[in-house]
Write a protein that holds these residues in place. Sequence first.
Motif, PDB file in Angstrom:
ATOM      1  N   PRO A 175      27.027  39.138  32.082  1.00  0.00           N
ATOM      2  CA  PRO A 175      26.264  39.008  33.327  1.00  0.00           C
ATOM      3  C   PRO A 175      25.909  37.561  33.400  1.00  0.00           C
ATOM      4  CG  PRO A 175      25.620  40.726  31.671  1.00  0.00           C
ATOM      5  CD  PRO A 175      26.706  40.039  31.162  1.00  0.00           C
ATOM      6  N   ILE A 176      25.549  37.113  34.855  1.00  0.00           N
ATOM      7  CA  ILE A 176      25.203  36.032  35.054  1.00  0.00           C
ATOM      8  C   ILE A 176      24.184  35.422  34.731  1.00  0.00           C
ATOM      9  CG2 ILE A 176      25.298  34.010  36.925  1.00  0.00           C
ATOM     10  CD1 ILE A 176      28.219  35.228  36.049  1.00  0.00           C
ATOM     11  N   SER A 177      23.516  34.697  33.884  1.00  0.00           N
ATOM     12  CA  SER A 177      22.166  34.181  33.388  1.00  0.00           C
ATOM     13  C   SER A 177      21.411  33.605  34.738  1.00  0.00           C
ATOM     14  CB  SER A 177      22.311  33.606  31.997  1.00  0.00           C
ATOM     15  OG  SER A 177      22.778  32.451  32.285  1.00  0.00           O
ATOM     16  N   ARG A 224      21.017  31.133  22.432  1.00  0.00           N
ATOM     17  CA  ARG A 224      19.905  31.153  23.447  1.00  0.00           C
ATOM     18  C   ARG A 224      19.584  32.443  23.788  1.00  0.00           C
ATOM     19  NH1 ARG A 224      19.831  26.461  22.175  1.00  0.00           N
ATOM     20  NH2 ARG A 224      20.361  24.757  23.397  1.00  0.00           N
ATOM     21  N   CYS A 225      20.626  33.623  23.861  1.00  0.00           N
ATOM     22  CA  CYS A 225      20.153  34.871  24.226  1.00  0.00           C
ATOM     23  C   CYS A 225      19.387  35.647  23.178  1.00  0.00           C
ATOM     24  CB  CYS A 225      21.610  35.693  24.113  1.00  0.00           C
ATOM     25  SG  CYS A 225      22.496  35.373  25.840  1.00  0.00           S
ATOM     26  N   LYS A 226      19.452  35.278  21.659  1.00  0.00           N
ATOM     27  CA  LYS A 226      18.706  35.862  20.610  1.00  0.00           C
ATOM     28  C   LYS A 226      17.261  35.186  20.759  1.00  0.00           C
ATOM     29  CE  LYS A 226      22.496  36.788  17.432  1.00  0.00           C
ATOM     30  NZ  LYS A 226      23.069  36.706  16.125  1.00  0.00           N
ATOM     31  N   GLU A 227      17.331  33.882  21.062  1.00  0.00           N
ATOM     32  CA  GLU A 227      15.967  33.146  21.066  1.00  0.00           C
ATOM     33  C   GLU A 227      14.931  33.759  21.878  1.00  0.00           C
ATOM     34  OE1 GLU A 227      17.751  28.533  19.369  1.00  0.00           O
ATOM     35  OE2 GLU A 227      17.090  29.135  21.699  1.00  0.00           O
ATOM     36  N   HIS A 228      15.620  34.071  23.162  1.00  0.00           N
ATOM     37  CA  HIS A 228      14.882  34.802  24.459  1.00  0.00           C
ATOM     38  C   HIS A 228      14.767  36.363  24.393  1.00  0.00           C
ATOM     39  CE1 HIS A 228      15.734  30.652  25.552  1.00  0.00           C
ATOM     40  NE2 HIS A 228      14.601  30.572  26.330  1.00  0.00           N
ATOM     41  N   GLY A 229      15.054  36.750  23.078  1.00  0.00           N
ATOM     42  CA  GLY A 229      14.666  38.374  23.173  1.00  0.00           C
ATOM     43  C   GLY A 229      15.646  39.384  23.512  1.00  0.00           C
ATOM     44  N   CYS A 230      16.792  38.804  23.901  1.00  0.00           N
ATOM     45  CA  CYS A 230      17.799  39.863  24.458  1.00  0.00           C
ATOM     46  C   CYS A 230      18.136  40.778  23.348  1.00  0.00           C
ATOM     47  CB  CYS A 230      19.068  39.143  25.031  1.00  0.00           C
ATOM     48  SG  CYS A 230      18.777  37.966  26.457  1.00  0.00           S
ATOM     49  N   ASN A 231      18.550  42.043  23.865  1.00  0.00           N
ATOM     50  CA  ASN A 231      19.099  43.353  22.915  1.00  0.00           C
ATOM     51  C   ASN A 231      20.055  42.541  22.081  1.00  0.00           C
ATOM     52  OD1 ASN A 231      20.751  45.312  22.204  1.00  0.00           O
ATOM     53  ND2 ASN A 231      19.286  46.691  23.266  1.00  0.00           N
ATOM     54  N   LEU A 232      20.057  42.829  20.771  1.00  0.00           N
ATOM     55  CA  LEU A 232      21.186  42.129  20.299  1.00  0.00           C
ATOM     56  C   LEU A 232      22.544  42.910  20.184  1.00  0.00           C
ATOM     57  CD1 LEU A 232      19.271  41.202  16.787  1.00  0.00           C
ATOM     58  CD2 LEU A 232      19.828  39.878  18.757  1.00  0.00           C
ATOM     59  N   LEU A 237      28.032  42.780  22.856  1.00  0.00           N
ATOM     60  CA  LEU A 237      28.937  43.543  23.835  1.00  0.00           C
ATOM     61  C   LEU A 237      29.367  42.345  24.831  1.00  0.00           C
ATOM     62  CD1 LEU A 237      27.270  46.693  24.603  1.00  0.00           C
ATOM     63  CD2 LEU A 237      29.481  46.491  23.466  1.00  0.00           C
ATOM     64  N   TRP A 238      28.283  41.461  25.165  1.00  0.00           N
ATOM     65  CA  TRP A 238      28.656  40.362  26.087  1.00  0.00           C
ATOM     66  C   TRP A 238      29.703  39.313  25.387  1.00  0.00           C
ATOM     67  CZ3 TRP A 238      22.859  38.911  26.784  1.00  0.00           C
ATOM     68  CH2 TRP A 238      22.171  40.055  27.767  1.00  0.00           C
ATOM     69  N   GLU A 269      18.309  38.203  32.283  1.00  0.00           N
ATOM     70  CA  GLU A 269      17.327  37.641  33.040  1.00  0.00           C
ATOM     71  C   GLU A 269      16.478  36.893  32.094  1.00  0.00           C
ATOM     72  OE1 GLU A 269      17.359  37.090  36.296  1.00  0.00           O
ATOM     73  OE2 GLU A 269      19.052  38.249  36.701  1.00  0.00           O
ATOM     74  N   LYS A 270      16.306  37.410  30.774  1.00  0.00           N
ATOM     75  CA  LYS A 270      15.448  36.831  29.822  1.00  0.00           C
ATOM     76  C   LYS A 270      16.042  35.275  29.514  1.00  0.00           C
ATOM     77  CE  LYS A 270      14.367  41.143  27.592  1.00  0.00           C
ATOM     78  NZ  LYS A 270      14.104  41.799  26.560  1.00  0.00           N
ATOM     79  N   VAL A 271      17.201  35.018  29.828  1.00  0.00           N
ATOM     80  CA  VAL A 271      17.755  33.838  29.302  1.00  0.00           C
ATOM     81  C   VAL A 271      17.384  32.810  30.331  1.00  0.00           C
ATOM     82  CG1 VAL A 271      19.848  32.606  28.546  1.00  0.00           C
ATOM     83  CG2 VAL A 271      19.676  35.104  28.303  1.00  0.00           C
TER      84      VAL A 271
END
Length: 275
Positions: A175-177, A224-232, A237-238, A269-271
């Motif tokens: 996805p496009i952040s 950055r994805c992990k820091e901002h709480g994205c589903n691991l 998958l990304w 969108e969290k990123v």
Amino acid sequence: MKDFVKEWLALKKPLVKESTYKSYFNLTNAEIIPAFGEKHIDRIPRQDVQSYLYVLIDEGKNRTAQKIKQMLGAIFDIAAEDHAIKSPMTKIVLPHYEVEKGEVLTLEEEKRLIEFCLSHQQIKAISALLVLLYTGMRIGELPSMTYHDDGDYPYIECETEKVRKGYAAVFRKIPISPMMKKVLPYIDFEKAKTCSQKYISETLKTAFDGKHHPHELRYTFISRCKEHGCNLELVMLWDGHEFDKDVASSKVDRGYTQYTNNYYFREIEKVSYEV
């Protein structure tokens, strides 16, 4: 020895990717055959192999020494199986070698890279660097990517690079952040797809005076994805990861999980952050 090298290469060729085979071929011709090619395979003592590998270590070629040790072990296994000779590799030892994993860019470094890209748009590799920074793609996956923006969920699709030969190709959607949306006007996807890996690497080194390499952009995106709480699991998958020690569920569990498009694409969108 050179005859067994050829036999081993012939056995490996249909089993591995072309790039992997090329690596084996180049390493055997550059290192193994010059060192042992003309010797009878049953007359190569352990001491000669050990001394040769230590020379590589002394030259700072630790990774090369590790690879050659593995390859020689496989080649001698063929000879031992076919001709009942004793492999000299059974007691070969090498010092522990810690692979350098690289570092995640700091927010200050990320800002520096963005400013460099925006002020050097004439450089072909700029588009590739921006894509790598905000998608976490491997540099070798760039040629396979396509950009889609035909609905509510813009994304980049690419073929995952780390798939063994003989297995079905795996395509994934990234996805496009919000961070990537900020730089989309400066990205030429065709330039990013056709730019050479060497030029991308050299351009990144220019931006940071030789400090960083392209794979560190992947580390940065994932972090950055992990820091901002994205589903691991979604982060995996990304980015085409089969395993992550931080994710409790197994590969089988993920195979039985299907996320809705809204969740899969909206999680990115969290990123969103300031640099």
